[in-house]
Design an enzyme around this catalytic site. Structure first.
Site, PDB file in Angstrom:
ATOM      1  N   HIS A 268      30.934 -23.013  -5.194  1.00 30.34           N
ATOM      2  CA  HIS A 268      30.978 -21.667  -5.796  1.00 30.34           C
ATOM      3  C   HIS A 268      31.842 -20.698  -5.001  1.00 30.34           C
ATOM      4  CE1 HIS A 268      28.599 -21.641  -9.363  1.00 30.34           C
ATOM      5  NE2 HIS A 268      27.629 -22.325  -8.786  1.00 30.34           N
ATOM      6  N   HIS A 333      18.082 -20.912  -6.427  1.00 25.04           N
ATOM      7  CA  HIS A 333      17.831 -22.198  -7.093  1.00 25.04           C
ATOM      8  C   HIS A 333      16.971 -23.065  -6.188  1.00 25.04           C
ATOM      9  CE1 HIS A 333      21.969 -20.944  -8.402  1.00 25.04           C
ATOM     10  NE2 HIS A 333      21.443 -21.173  -9.592  1.00 25.04           N
ATOM     11  N   ASP A 366      22.744 -24.095 -14.884  1.00 27.08           N
ATOM     12  CA  ASP A 366      23.951 -23.270 -14.813  1.00 27.08           C
ATOM     13  C   ASP A 366      24.619 -23.160 -16.175  1.00 27.08           C
ATOM     14  OD1 ASP A 366      23.634 -22.946 -12.105  1.00 27.08           O
ATOM     15  OD2 ASP A 366      25.013 -24.558 -11.546  1.00 27.08           O
ATOM     16  N   HIS A 425      -2.984  21.576 -15.952  1.00 29.05           N
ATOM     17  CA  HIS A 425      -3.317  20.305 -16.603  1.00 29.05           C
ATOM     18  C   HIS A 425      -4.704  20.393 -17.240  1.00 29.05           C
ATOM     19  CE1 HIS A 425       0.182  18.712 -14.565  1.00 29.05           C
ATOM     20  NE2 HIS A 425      -0.015  17.514 -15.093  1.00 29.05           N
TER      21      HIS A 425
END
Lengths: 434, 434
Positions: A268, A333, A366, A425
């Site tokens: 790669h 992986h 892949d 609130h």
């Protein structure tokens, strides 16, 4: 092989102490302090739009065009399709079909429950409106990444899917990229690469619309640009880094298969990393020998040779230690070739994608098994998922309370709001029930 | 009210052109270029661990303690519990019960499908191992945020849930925070605030373990620290910014209710923003008058007065325009008080959490309806979900291919790998089938 290549070797480390693991499994971590000018490029695109983009494309992509030529035109898609072999078309069809099946199965159900009488809460999955995909050029046209990103975007129902990719030396976008983009429902493709393309998709230019989220790999400049825009204006898929594999294997594994997976990872790029962890000394030695043998037959030896040096074979005593080491490394992986691989896999808590048994090479994931190949690297698998259908959607919550429901819940809200010192609130309940 | 407070007014804008919307809805966007020393704090904690942390706590939290005192001890939890009123305990119980029900309903199914014969792909939900929660101190003890973060972490099955929070002026952690932390399964609580606490949870110190993901609100220094560590080592929940509400209302809405919600938002802080969008001119005017009336009764006027100036009332012609404006703004909170509020809600594609009808104040979701209150601000709702069960898990994919399966899929992988120029990938199939 020449001398220089042979100098880089993968070492075997025998039975390291647990305290040494972190050092053995160390990844190169780039400092994020210097952005090497990427910030300036991003800023200039934000301010200068198309004009700035075109000037960067001229410098970095050797592409001298007008704004009207940025978008790939229908005839260019047609021309691309004509250049694709029938064999590749059939392969792409199969990959798309598998990726589609697996990602379609990931659809989340909307939920609605009444948490107490008159109080209904819902969670609804809504597609992200416009997503931007980045596909790098470089040494190989990564058309498989087009499939991995565009297919789930299409299934999620994103209204627009835009894609930026640099032109090759021919001045054209790789035909495989255009072919897959069209097949997978990409709406528009633009000829733009590098950090300038990322900035263009984040801020929008006159020609390229601003995306809500950007996906895709790239070199360190692209990664830096993604980090910069993700702080300012546009979500990104995940932090990106060099690809990596860890293999857990025992004596039942085949060193030939292990070696092939090891080398597939290393081709790669020069920063890739492979780690073989095994309880078998024999397997470690056989794999080391097999590495030289198989490497001699491959074409990307330059990349492999460089990354062999940062790869390692570790011999451990037990399966349990192997699992611990995998969970500590959190590999992108993880290949598991052990006798009881399913049982081993159940104990894995940190990994991007797992490949089980002797006939599941990483390359299956892949390209074509159906799982996504855009996965967390660098240890990010401890907290991040790989790209999946939910990466292209967001969850909106919705609540509806009846008057009676608020009569029940109101006092709870008032008590808590007052305890937090937030009386406006509390007041929003009081005015309704008063 | 004094003169200065009255000067800040919310304006009504009548029927703006769509081209003006962006400007009207503008949020303050802080430049991320200057980190005001936060980067240095993070770096020092990474290098100096406990020692650096303690010295920062001395400076910023006026807390002079030893490392052994960082962790809150069992007797401190007991003491805290004794100080909580029965009324507040009952309210907290109800809130936890609702939040638990809604988040438990969000569990994702693991999936497994055979994408083609002999090729099985799975997606598995796995809890993040160790999460870190940050609860700010400041003007109010935000124990509701403890509930919103710790309950889903517990349901997700995170093994460790640590929490950092600064001590108050008393030198102690707010008892409400400790009480809720214990009830919701927080494993360990540390007395540490600010960016130093974020860095400590990201990198770990001798006393505080490193978390895989950090959640929780904070001031701009805390937010900056979260951004820094998220680039380096530790995931974070989402980009954080000032809180905001948008209200869509027609003539069926009650200006008293609208006003109360408007003001509840503004009391959060000086940078809060409220936007009322309405098709009713009457409602716009009545709300404007009601704002002064209700504000006079509230305690946090200083915050409200400041943020009134960045808030706005917009009158539009149609429901459709209101929906468009909401989707463009992508509000953190969206209140819909229109006759056909359910129909309107179906058209919303960008919002954090939606509140439907006249009896669903935003404060219901802030505290106790069951939905989460940690939501995307600043327009990030276009791509981010609020915190939900999946924020505490990651999805791992797993694939297993039989020999026969690889015989079918192998040629597809080889063809695609060769087309990408990656022959080591093709080789990993070849060695298995050869």
């Amino acid at each position: 092989m020449d001398q220089k290549i042979m100098e880089k070797r993968t070492n075997i480390i025998y039975r390291p102490q647990k305290s040494q693991w972190q050092n053995i499994l160390k990844r190169e971590r780039k400092s994020s302090k210097n952005d090497y000018g990427t910030g300036l490029i991003v800023e200039n695109i934000e301010k200068g739009g198309d004009k700035a983009l075109l000037s960067y494309l001229k410098i970095f992509d050797s592409l001298d065009i007008e704004a009207s030529e940025l978008e790939v035109k229908p005839e260019e898609f047609k021309e691309a399709e004509l250049s694709i072999s029938e064999e590749l078309k059939a392969a792409v069809d199969c990959a798309i079909s598998n990726v589609r099946k697996f990602h379609a199965a990931q659809k989340s159900q909307d939920i609605a429950i009444e948490t107490m009488p008159g109080v209904v809460c819902r969670q609804k999955n809504v597609p992200i409106n416009r997503v931007g995909l980045y596909i790098p050029g470089g040494t190989a046209p990564l058309f498989s990444t087009v499939i991995m990103l565009a297919v789930p975007a299409q299934i999620a129902g994103c209204k627009e899917v835009i894609l930026c990719t640099p032109v090759g030396k021919s001045g054209k976008v790789a035909p495989e990229v255009l072919y897959c983009a069209k097949l997978c429902g990409v709406t528009r493709v633009f000829k733009a690469g590098g950090p300038a393309a990322i900035a263009a998709m984040a801020y929008g230019t006159e020609t390229i619309p601003a995306a809500d989220k950007i996906f895709g790999p790239g070199n360190s400049y692209v990664t830096t640009a993604k980090q910069i825009v993700s702080k300012e204006i546009c979500a990104i898929d995940m932090p990106a880094g060099p690809s990596e594999v860890m293999i857990l294997a025992d004596s039942t594994a085949d060193p030939k298969f292990i070696t092939a997976d090891f080398l597939a990872q290393l081709e790669h790029g020069k920063e890739s990393q492979a780690v073989l962890v095994t309880t078998s000394e024999n397997l470690a030695l056989e794999t080391l020998n097999e590495l030289d043998r198989q490497m001699a037959t491959l074409s990307r030896q330059e990349y492999i040779a460089e990354s062999l040096g940062r790869s390692v074979i570790v011999v451990l005593d037990t399966q349990e230690q192997m699992v611990d080491m995998a969970n500590e490394y959190a590999p992108e992986h993880l290949i598991i070739c052990t006798e009881n691989y399913r049982e081993t896999a159940e104990k894995i808590t940190n990994a991007g994608s797992i490949f089980l048994g002797n006939y599941t090479p990483e390359s299956a994931g892949d390209y074509a098994s159906g799982t996504n190949h855009t996965l967390p690297t660098g240890g990010w698998a401890k907290s991040f998922s790989g790209v999946n259908l939910s990466s292209f959607t967001k969850k909106i919550t919705i609540q509806e309370i009846t008057r009676e429901g608020l009569q029940g819940l109101g006092p709870v809200i008032e008590t808590m709001a007052n305890a937090e010192g937030l009386d406006a609130h509390a007041n929003s309940v009081k005015v309704r029930l008063g």
